[in-house]
Design an enzyme around this catalytic site. Structure first.
Site, PDB file in Angstrom:
ATOM      1  N   CYS A 169       0.788  -0.898   0.061  1.00 34.15           N
ATOM      2  CA  CYS A 169       0.085  -0.015   0.085  1.00 34.15           C
ATOM      3  C   CYS A 169       0.881   1.329   0.118  1.00 34.15           C
ATOM      4  CB  CYS A 169      -0.815   0.242   1.254  1.00 34.15           C
ATOM      5  SG  CYS A 169      -2.074   1.561   1.282  1.00 34.15           S
TER       6      CYS A 169
ATOM      7  N   THR B 218      -0.701   4.421  -0.039  1.00 31.43           N
ATOM      8  CA  THR B 218      -1.412   5.673   0.384  1.00 31.43           C
ATOM      9  C   THR B 218      -0.723   6.696   1.249  1.00 31.43           C
ATOM     10  OG1 THR B 218      -3.550   4.156   0.519  1.00 31.43           O
ATOM     11  CG2 THR B 218      -3.575   6.247   1.649  1.00 31.43           C
TER      12      THR B 218
ATOM     13  N   ARG C 217      -7.676   9.994 -10.579  1.00 34.19           N
ATOM     14  CA  ARG C 217      -7.020   9.477  -9.154  1.00 34.19           C
ATOM     15  C   ARG C 217      -5.448   8.601  -9.484  1.00 34.19           C
ATOM     16  NH1 ARG C 217      -9.380   4.027  -7.054  1.00 34.19           N
ATOM     17  NH2 ARG C 217      -7.276   4.329  -5.969  1.00 34.19           N
TER      18      ARG C 217
ATOM     19  N   GLY D 124      -0.894   1.891  -4.414  1.00 33.34           N
ATOM     20  CA  GLY D 124      -0.337   0.408  -4.334  1.00 33.34           C
ATOM     21  C   GLY D 124       0.818   0.236  -5.087  1.00 33.34           C
TER      22      GLY D 124
ATOM     23  N   ALA E 263       4.317 -15.912  21.835  1.00 33.64           N
ATOM     24  CA  ALA E 263       4.164 -14.742  22.389  1.00 33.64           C
ATOM     25  C   ALA E 263       3.441 -14.968  23.616  1.00 33.64           C
ATOM     26  CB  ALA E 263       3.488 -13.836  21.583  1.00 33.64           C
TER      27      ALA E 263
END
Length: 358
Positions: free
Chosen positions: A187, A189, A287, A291, A316
């Site tokens: 990604c 963004t 736009r 990505g 964990a």
């Protein structure tokens, strides 16, 4: 007027879980199954709350069949046709639908297709409403529309990163809110739009808001290793969605590529040039791509990766004294760090040989 929030926000890389006294003798003693009753659908979920992302290189029918054997959830990507759904349902084990969601956008075409698939496949129990920006009023209205049409279906919806919007989506009909803007491995963004929120802090704050309404949250993105998955659960996530860790396998989507005698698989974000050209013909002129497309080493059967992820979560829990996964958030104390690992021999690591599919 512009303002700056001075409180630091943290990502998974900024912290480690502090070990605590434990009565557990073995990782095998840890129970990973969770049981939830959802606020709006009133349905009950039982399983291991790790989720394969609804990317078309991850959330495939083949992935759902494989992960169901481990009681792990898959959100199926939205680009399968109605006929492909019907063919899958005809051959799938009935219990697969306990760990599977149909994904949808919010356009008129998405609404029509969602209704058609659910009509054809009444065994579907989960709906994943997925947009990049969950803050739009049109998204909230779509959630209300789906909730009114399907009152008994469990609705996942997102993505958002702040508590007030988590509350809005839950009150509008969502049962599980997906948390994460920009943390994913493919990604961009945060680079293209300058918008985002460090994932650990987002999960901490959104989980607090959701749990106050008896809602649930799903951490979506940012897990680059099993330790990050454990940190997301420790921060209060009820579910953790994974993309990149489940990519590159036999059950994953994406083209298989050979280069210099080595095998790779294509992996890309759903707002990348690759995805938009594949599913929409081009990138819309108004736009930008948000990505990237990468080739990752072919990993063979996904079962080996599942064992690695679940083993990390169990470890964990053992280190923090949590006999059950549900106790991890109560036992978790995060310490801020300047370095996580010793990378002295990283360039010399012996690569893992992919396990063949059975």
């Amino acid at each position: 007027m512009p303002r700056i929030e001075n409180e630091p926000k943290l990502d998974f890389k900024d912290v480690l879980l502090r070990p605590k006294r434990s009565t557990l003798k073995s990782r095998a003693d840890v129970e990973l199954d969770r049981e939830y009753v959802f606020r709006n659908s009133k349905a009950t979920y039982t399983g291991v709350p790790v989720v394969a992302s609804n990317m078309d290189t991850v959330g495939t029918f083949e992935m759902a069949a494989a992960l169901n054997n481990h009681k792990i959830f898959t959100t199926i990507h939205k680009h399968y046709s109605v006929d492909e759904w019907k063919a899958f349902a005809a051959s799938a084990s009935p219990d697969t639908f306990n760990n599977l969601a149909i994904s949808s956008g919010i356009s008129d075409n998405d609404w029509t297709k969602l209704n058609t698939v659910i009509t054809e496949l009444p065994q579907l129990k989960y709906i994943c409403l997925d947009v990049a920006n969950g803050y739009s009023e049109s998204f909230v209205e779509f959630i209300r529309r789906v909730r009114e049409a399907y009152p008994k279906h469990t609705i996942m919806a997102g993505n958002v990163v702040t508590g007030e919007m988590v509350e809005e989506l839950i009150l509008s009909g969502a049962d599980i809110v997906k948390v994460g803007i920009g943390p994913g491995s493919v990604c961009t963004t945060r680079k293209k739009a300058g918008v985002g929120y460090p994932q650990l802090s987002a999960v901490l704050e959104c989980a607090d808001a959701a749990h106050g309404l008896n809602g649930h949250v799903m951490s979506d993105g940012g897990c680059s290793n099993p330790g990050d998955v454990a940190k997301a659960f420790g921060a209060g996530a009820d579910f953790v969605m994974i993309g990149g860790l489940f990519a590159g396998h036999d059950q994953s989507g994406g083209d298989l590529i050979e280069h210099n005698g080595k095998k790779f698989k294509l992996f890309y974000g759903m707002s990348s040039d690759t995805a938009m050209k594949k599913h929409h013909g081009s990138v819309a002129e108004y736009r930008a791509s948000e990505g990237k497309t990468v080739t990752i080493p072919y990993r063979g059967d996904v079962n080996g990766t599942v064992q690695d992820i679940l083993g990390g979560i169990r470890s964990a829990c053992t280190y923090t004294g949590a006999k059950h996964l549900k106790e991890l958030a109560k036992r978790a104390t995060f310490i801020r760090v300047t370095q996580q690992t010793n990378d002295m021999y990283v360039p010399f690591e012996v690569p893992t040989v992919p396990a063949p599919s059975k």
